[in-house]
Design an enzyme around this catalytic site. Structure first.
Site, PDB file in Angstrom:
ATOM      1  CG  HIS A  80      11.680   7.234  -5.399  1.00  0.00           C
ATOM      2  ND1 HIS A  80      11.898   6.805  -6.687  1.00  0.00           N
ATOM      3  CD2 HIS A  80      10.502   7.910  -5.432  1.00  0.00           C
ATOM      4  CE1 HIS A  80      10.899   7.195  -7.460  1.00  0.00           C
ATOM      5  NE2 HIS A  80      10.035   7.878  -6.730  1.00  0.00           N
ATOM      6  CG  ASP A  82      13.199   3.087  -6.807  1.00  0.00           C
ATOM      7  OD1 ASP A  82      13.172   4.075  -6.039  1.00  0.00           O
ATOM      8  OD2 ASP A  82      12.256   2.282  -6.898  1.00  0.00           O
ATOM      9  CG  ASP A 112       8.291   8.850 -10.410  1.00  0.00           C
ATOM     10  OD1 ASP A 112       8.651   9.088  -9.243  1.00  0.00           O
ATOM     11  OD2 ASP A 112       7.579   7.868 -10.708  1.00  0.00           O
ATOM     12  CD  GLU A 144       7.934   5.534  -4.845  1.00  0.00           C
ATOM     13  OE1 GLU A 144       6.784   5.957  -4.636  1.00  0.00           O
ATOM     14  OE2 GLU A 144       8.335   5.262  -5.998  1.00  0.00           O
ATOM     15  CD  GLU A 145       8.566   4.286  -9.107  1.00  0.00           C
ATOM     16  OE1 GLU A 145       7.409   3.852  -8.951  1.00  0.00           O
ATOM     17  OE2 GLU A 145       8.816   5.442  -9.486  1.00  0.00           O
ATOM     18  CD  GLU A 169       7.403  10.312  -5.550  1.00  0.00           C
ATOM     19  OE1 GLU A 169       7.406  10.467  -6.780  1.00  0.00           O
ATOM     20  OE2 GLU A 169       7.670   9.228  -5.000  1.00  0.00           O
ATOM     21  CG  HIS A 355       5.300   5.059 -13.401  1.00  0.00           C
ATOM     22  ND1 HIS A 355       4.580   4.269 -12.524  1.00  0.00           N
ATOM     23  CD2 HIS A 355       6.247   5.666 -12.633  1.00  0.00           C
ATOM     24  CE1 HIS A 355       5.072   4.394 -11.306  1.00  0.00           C
ATOM     25  NE2 HIS A 355       6.082   5.250 -11.355  1.00  0.00           N
TER      26      HIS A 355
END
Length: 383
Positions: A80, A82, A112, A144-145, A169, A355
């Site tokens: 992903h 984003d 990530d 995705e997030e 990932e 994150h």
């Protein structure tokens, strides 16, 4: 052609420098168009056929599918584009400037997972596309997030059917072959408020919610008894009643009560099955109190996912890495990609950094990741 491609660290730097935050808060949400165009240019320079697709129902979000090689089957490498938003006060570095320090590369999306595309591009320098006997696909998704809208739309609309897929990932290069899903709902009960001195003149939403919760706890037991998968540490679907709010004063009949809950289904339980079970469990309350109970989604639901343990992808990757596949507790786009072909989640960097402020990837992952990507391309696109 390949000489046009910047060095690995410059690819990484450019990806991190291109903001692509997705957020449910529209003030923070950004388009990923600039990043998608950057990737499309690089893959185009390598001779890939590149398709950029707008994702319906989103605000200016795009997927990219790049393909090289002809025929059926082949390998899909996916990720992903984003990132999550960042907390300015907790970062000690600029999130959009790739910074190297103590064998770590810092920046938003280093682990990530924007960096995965730099690894793919770097590995492709040494691959001769004329030698591929099956196609290699690279998929870059949006959102995705937040909603997983990119992966959902791609899996529903694409015609491609690779032999297998790897989603990059951050798994610390430990292959992952299964995770539970996640479904979160708000149960809302609309009562009739009034003064507590005369209960007959109102309908107490807290009392109705008490009734609803007793039915939910029966459903929780049913899920535990009916479904079992021994590969998971908690081998049954879990239900959590996480937040409740109702009423405003001790001397008022409660006019409204809302409960937030989640269920984590095992692979094989469809989201429709779960919706049906939840509605069925609460049906007695709905029938007794027509029009007073509503169920709504808090977040878009994600199904559980499992790649068959006997699939060739599992044995090949386990052999290449000298390690067994794992089961994890977080959710990914794998359930959607798995509808196209057997899928593993496997990539550089640690999920512990995802994150987090001062997100980073350890440089020890660079060499083995490059080797792994070259090996899986060789294995699944050269035979």
């Amino acid at each position: 052609m390949k000489m046009n491609l910047p060095p690995f660290i410059e690819l990484y730097r450019a990806l991190i420098a291109t903001p692509s935050i997705s957020a449910t808060d529209s003030a923070l949400d950004q388009s990923n168009h600039t990043l998608i165009n950057l990737l499309a240019g690089w893959f185009g320079d390598l001779g890939f056929h590149v398709e950029v697709q707008p994702v319906p129902g989103t605000l200016n979000k795009f997927n990219m599918l790049a393909r090289i090689g002809e025929g059926k089957g082949g390998l899909l490498l996916a990720g992903h584009t984003d990132t999550v938003p960042f907390d300015d006060g907790r970062w000690t570095r600029d999130p959009f400037t790739l910074t190297e320090h103590d064998n770590k590369l810092y920046g938003l999306g280093t682990a990530d997972m924007k960096g995965f595309f730099a690894f793919i591009l770097d590995a492709l320098r040494d691959i001769d596309p004329t030698k591929l006997t099956k196609p290699l696909y690279v998929l870059a998704t949006a959102d995705e997030e937040t909603t997983m809208a990119g992966a959902k739309y791609f899996s529903e609309s694409t015609q491609i059917r690779p032999d297998c897929a790897i989603i990059g990932e951050p798994t610390s290069l430990q292959p992952v072959r299964a995770h539970k899903g996640h479904m979160s709902n708000a149960i809302r009960i609309q009562g009739q408020s009034g003064h507590s001195s005369d209960p007959s003149r109102g309908v107490n939403a807290i009392e109705l919610m008490h009734e609803a919760i007793s039915h939910l706890l029966v459903l929780r037991n049913t899920l535990q008894e009916r479904y079992h998968n021994p590969i998971f540490h908690i081998p049954y679907p879990t239900m959590n009643l996480g937040h409740i709010h109702g009423g405003d004063a001790a001397n008022r009949i409660c006019g409204c009560c809302e409960l937030h809950m989640d269920i984590r289904p095992l692979p094989g339980i469809t989201l429709n099955d779960l919706d049906g079970l939840l509605s069925e469990a609460l049906e007695p309350v709905s029938q007794r109190w027509p029009g007073r109970l509503t169920i709504s989604e808090l977040h878009p639901p994600i199904p559980g996912y499992e790649c068959p343990p006997d699939h060739r992808l599992v044995s090949v990757v386990e052999k290449l890495l000298g390690t067994k596949t794992e089961i994890v507790n977080y959710c990914t786009e794998a359930p959607f990609i798995q509808t196209l072909c057997p899928t593993l989640v496997l990539g550089p960097g640690s999920i512990e950094q995802a994150h987090q402020p001062d997100e980073y990837i350890d440089t020890k992952f660079i060499k083995p990741t490059r080797e792994l990507i070259s090996q899986v391309i060789h294995h699944f696109c050269h035979h």
